[in-house]
Design an enzyme around this catalytic site. Sequence first.
Site, PDB file in Angstrom:
ATOM      1  CE1 TYR A   1      -4.121  -1.485  -0.418  1.00 22.31           C
ATOM      2  CE2 TYR A   1      -3.296  -3.027   1.226  1.00 22.31           C
ATOM      3  CZ  TYR A   1      -4.227  -2.690   0.248  1.00 22.31           C
ATOM      4  OH  TYR A   1      -5.240  -3.550  -0.063  1.00 22.31           O
ATOM      5  CG  ASP A  30       1.835  -7.414  -2.132  1.00 25.73           C
ATOM      6  OD1 ASP A  30       1.291  -7.413  -3.257  1.00 25.73           O
ATOM      7  OD2 ASP A  30       1.272  -7.846  -1.106  1.00 25.73           O
ATOM      8  CG  ASP A  31       2.190  -7.275  -8.235  1.00 23.22           C
ATOM      9  OD1 ASP A  31       3.116  -7.767  -8.902  1.00 23.22           O
ATOM     10  OD2 ASP A  31       1.145  -6.830  -8.740  1.00 23.22           O
ATOM     11  CE  LYS A  49      -2.306 -10.298  -0.301  1.00 21.27           C
ATOM     12  NZ  LYS A  49      -2.310  -8.824  -0.304  1.00 21.27           N
ATOM     13  CG  ASP A 105      -3.954 -11.209  -4.154  1.00 27.41           C
ATOM     14  OD1 ASP A 105      -5.187 -11.378  -4.091  1.00 27.41           O
ATOM     15  OD2 ASP A 105      -3.411 -10.097  -4.034  1.00 27.41           O
ATOM     16  CB  CYS A 113      -5.762 -12.361  -0.939  1.00 29.65           C
ATOM     17  SG  CYS A 113      -6.444 -10.710  -1.170  1.00 29.65           S
ATOM     18  NE  ARG A 141      -7.089  -8.412   2.188  1.00 32.98           N
ATOM     19  CZ  ARG A 141      -6.934  -7.785   1.002  1.00 32.98           C
ATOM     20  NH1 ARG A 141      -7.967  -7.416   0.278  1.00 32.98           N
ATOM     21  NH2 ARG A 141      -5.732  -7.511   0.586  1.00 32.98           N
ATOM     22  CG  ASP A 145      -6.983  -4.941  -2.389  1.00 39.27           C
ATOM     23  OD1 ASP A 145      -7.192  -6.097  -1.988  1.00 39.27           O
ATOM     24  OD2 ASP A 145      -6.062  -4.655  -3.191  1.00 39.27           O
TER      25      ASP A 145
END
Length: 437
Positions: A147, A178-179, A284, A286, A327, A342, A346
């Site tokens: 984020y 993350d990504d 994680k 997703d 997620c 999740r 988001d």
Amino acid sequence: MHHPFTPVASAPVDPRRARVHEEGWQSWSPSGAYALDATPHRPATDNWATVCYRPGVTVPAGTFQGEGLLALDPGDGSPVRLWAAAEPTREVPSIRLVVRDGVAVVTADGTVKEWTGTDIQSVLGEWAESLALPAPRPAPTVWCSWYEYFTAVTEDDIHENLRAMDTLDLPVDVVQIDDGYQKALGDWLTLSGRFRSRAGIANAIRARGRRAGIWTAPFLVDPASDLAAEHPDWLVRTTDGGFAHAGRNWGHDLRVLDTTHPDAAAYLTEVFTTLRAEGYDYFKVDFLYAGALEGVRHASTDPVQAYRAGIELIREAIGPESYLLGCGAPILPSIGLFDAMRVSPDTAPHRRPEAEDYSQPGQAPAEFTGAARQWQHGRLWINDPDCLMARPAVETREQWAAHVEATGGLMASSDRLLSLDEWGVATTRRLLEGTAR
């Protein structure tokens, strides 16, 4: 694949006081209780219908619909009624409710069982407890890059925040990349130019006494990836021979990895075995809805079973001690497979999405669905309400922090830690300390 809707039950309701809880298909699908005169949240575009709702399902106007779970509080003092999938990890029927002349009429396109209780959240909780799952393990505390940096995250950003955790004395167990570290969706083991060494950064994280975590979208494939070019036979097809479509995101029409193909399954195993060997033990995963999309697979497997088999393959590769967070995941088909889940769309640095589609990123949609799924926490898994953002640039950050704290679920910070002001540091520390193990 869809069966006709057949009658299940009918019940008189108080039209002013009755409420209906719709359970959405996956993490991002709006879920919650509505008054009978409310308009439930529905997809604003065809693309979001694929990416955030149950694909291929259009709900008629004036109809409530839950995916595998629908609850009715008649509002007249009689018990709350819940209709639930009889075998939630095998078949997830859509359950509909319409009100005609003060009577709620319930139909379903599969087998459901009825439960009764005192209120909507408690009857859902009782249903979850009846599944008799082992209690979920406590969640570690997490710092996540998403984020603040989104797909532009660099290895240097991770190092900066690692140092800041020490400086600010924050009890972060896991540092999750993350990504953005990977070259393309599908090419998980090929680095983007922003990272020098996945094993190297994992070692740096662990050298500071923390655990290394990493993000993947294991069932998505970018059509511009090496994987798509070299192994088109690993992709789920449509009945007319094209590629199954997982929606449009990152500027691409995404394809789906066919985990029933032995070579694709072996590749997925290699990805997760490699990451685990490099020192990552928090995963994680997703955009998992893609693994349960309809399509022609190498093995003629039902999509829900193909999805579960794909997740089981990942779990086998990472080992039982690794922590697995889902997620964008189909909720009922995921039962028994994850440590944490999740339970909302988001969050975002902004309060509301531009379109009034509550599957889209924003604090308001994340709070709406997150609160309505609180019954899942500690019963199906540890709930992930999505990350705390406590930096000054975040709109209504106090309200968002209060929601994250109230859930008691997985606590993850997702700020550039050096950008936090005094309130941001104190709040981040308090929320992490509240769940630190």
